[in-house]
Scaffold this motif. Structure first.
Motif, short mmCIF file in Angstrom:
data_model
loop_
_atom_site.label_atom_id
_atom_site.label_comp_id
_atom_site.label_asym_id
_atom_site.label_seq_id
_atom_site.Cartn_x
_atom_site.Cartn_y
_atom_site.Cartn_z
N SER A 21 -40.82 45.66 3.24
CA SER A 21 -41.25 46.95 1.75
C SER A 21 -39.85 47.69 1.62
N HIS A 22 -38.89 47.47 2.92
CA HIS A 22 -37.36 48.00 2.41
C HIS A 22 -36.59 46.93 2.07
N CYS A 23 -37.29 45.30 1.33
CA CYS A 23 -36.09 45.55 0.62
C CYS A 23 -36.55 45.39 -1.21
N PHE A 24 -36.01 44.88 -1.29
CA PHE A 24 -36.21 45.10 -3.66
C PHE A 24 -36.99 44.10 -3.57
N SER A 38 -28.96 41.57 -1.74
CA SER A 38 -27.11 41.56 -1.34
C SER A 38 -27.22 39.84 -0.53
N LYS A 39 -25.62 39.38 -0.35
CA LYS A 39 -25.98 38.03 -0.12
C LYS A 39 -25.66 38.27 1.30
N ASP A 40 -25.29 39.84 1.53
CA ASP A 40 -25.59 39.24 3.42
C ASP A 40 -26.46 39.61 4.35
N ILE A 41 -27.51 39.70 3.46
CA ILE A 41 -29.03 39.67 4.04
C ILE A 41 -29.40 38.80 4.51
N ASN A 42 -29.86 37.83 6.45
CA ASN A 42 -30.21 37.23 6.40
C ASN A 42 -31.66 36.32 6.57
N LEU A 43 -31.62 35.34 6.09
CA LEU A 43 -32.76 34.12 5.26
C LEU A 43 -33.50 34.85 6.16
N GLU A 44 -33.42 33.76 7.65
CA GLU A 44 -34.00 34.05 8.88
C GLU A 44 -34.78 35.04 9.14
N THR A 45 -34.45 36.41 9.22
CA THR A 45 -34.23 38.05 9.11
C THR A 45 -35.67 37.89 8.46
N ILE A 46 -35.61 37.73 6.91
CA ILE A 46 -36.63 38.05 6.72
C ILE A 46 -37.84 36.89 6.44
N CYS A 47 -37.40 36.30 6.88
CA CYS A 47 -38.55 34.98 6.87
C CYS A 47 -39.01 35.48 8.04
N ASP A 48 -38.41 35.41 9.30
CA ASP A 48 -39.24 36.33 10.27
C ASP A 48 -39.78 37.41 10.72
N THR A 64 -43.00 30.58 7.91
CA THR A 64 -42.56 30.84 6.68
C THR A 64 -41.20 29.83 6.14
N ASP A 65 -40.92 29.77 5.34
CA ASP A 65 -39.61 29.04 4.44
C ASP A 65 -39.54 29.98 3.64
N GLY A 66 -37.59 29.92 3.54
CA GLY A 66 -37.01 30.34 2.11
C GLY A 66 -35.39 29.91 1.78
N TYR A 67 -35.38 29.72 0.84
CA TYR A 67 -34.12 30.03 -0.26
C TYR A 67 -33.46 30.79 -0.67
N GLU A 68 -32.20 30.36 -0.56
CA GLU A 68 -31.25 31.44 -1.67
C GLU A 68 -31.26 30.61 -2.93
N THR A 69 -30.57 31.77 -3.73
CA THR A 69 -30.82 30.82 -5.34
C THR A 69 -30.30 32.20 -6.10
N GLU A 70 -29.27 31.99 -7.05
CA GLU A 70 -29.40 32.94 -8.36
C GLU A 70 -29.92 33.47 -8.70
N PHE A 71 -30.81 32.87 -9.48
CA PHE A 71 -32.36 33.34 -10.40
C PHE A 71 -33.00 32.21 -9.47
N TYR A 72 -34.19 32.52 -9.95
CA TYR A 72 -35.65 32.41 -9.52
C TYR A 72 -35.65 30.41 -10.32
N LYS A 73 -36.25 29.73 -9.50
CA LYS A 73 -37.04 28.46 -9.70
C LYS A 73 -38.37 28.36 -9.00
N LYS A 74 -39.16 27.70 -9.44
CA LYS A 74 -40.04 26.91 -7.48
C LYS A 74 -39.04 26.16 -7.97
#
Length: 75
Positions: A21-24, A38-48, A64-74
């Protein structure tokens, strides 16, 4: 049986939304969360955090798995 599985899956996703809930969170699609950050957020932390088991189902193993992208894509 399918309705039970879908209901439990939805409850697990809502648990992840509560934890994050602290994320947007701008949306969710089935079992995915779409988070704008922002780009400084750690993806692994979000996945954990998203893979944390709910208290009422503490013995379930979630991954969980995640990926970073500039725009949403499936993925």
């Amino acid at each position: 049986m399918e309705n039970i599985v879908q209901a439990v899956s939805r409850d697990i996703l809502m648990n992840a939304i509560r934890i994050l809930s602290h994320c947007f969170i701008v949306g969710h699609v089935h079992d995915e969360l779409i988070i704008e950050c922002s780009k400084d957020i750690n993806l692994e932390t979000i996945c954990d955090q998203m893979g944390t088991s709910p208290e009422w189902l503490s013995n379930i193993l979630l991954r969980t798995d995640g990926y970073e992208t500039e725009f949403y894509k499936k993925d």
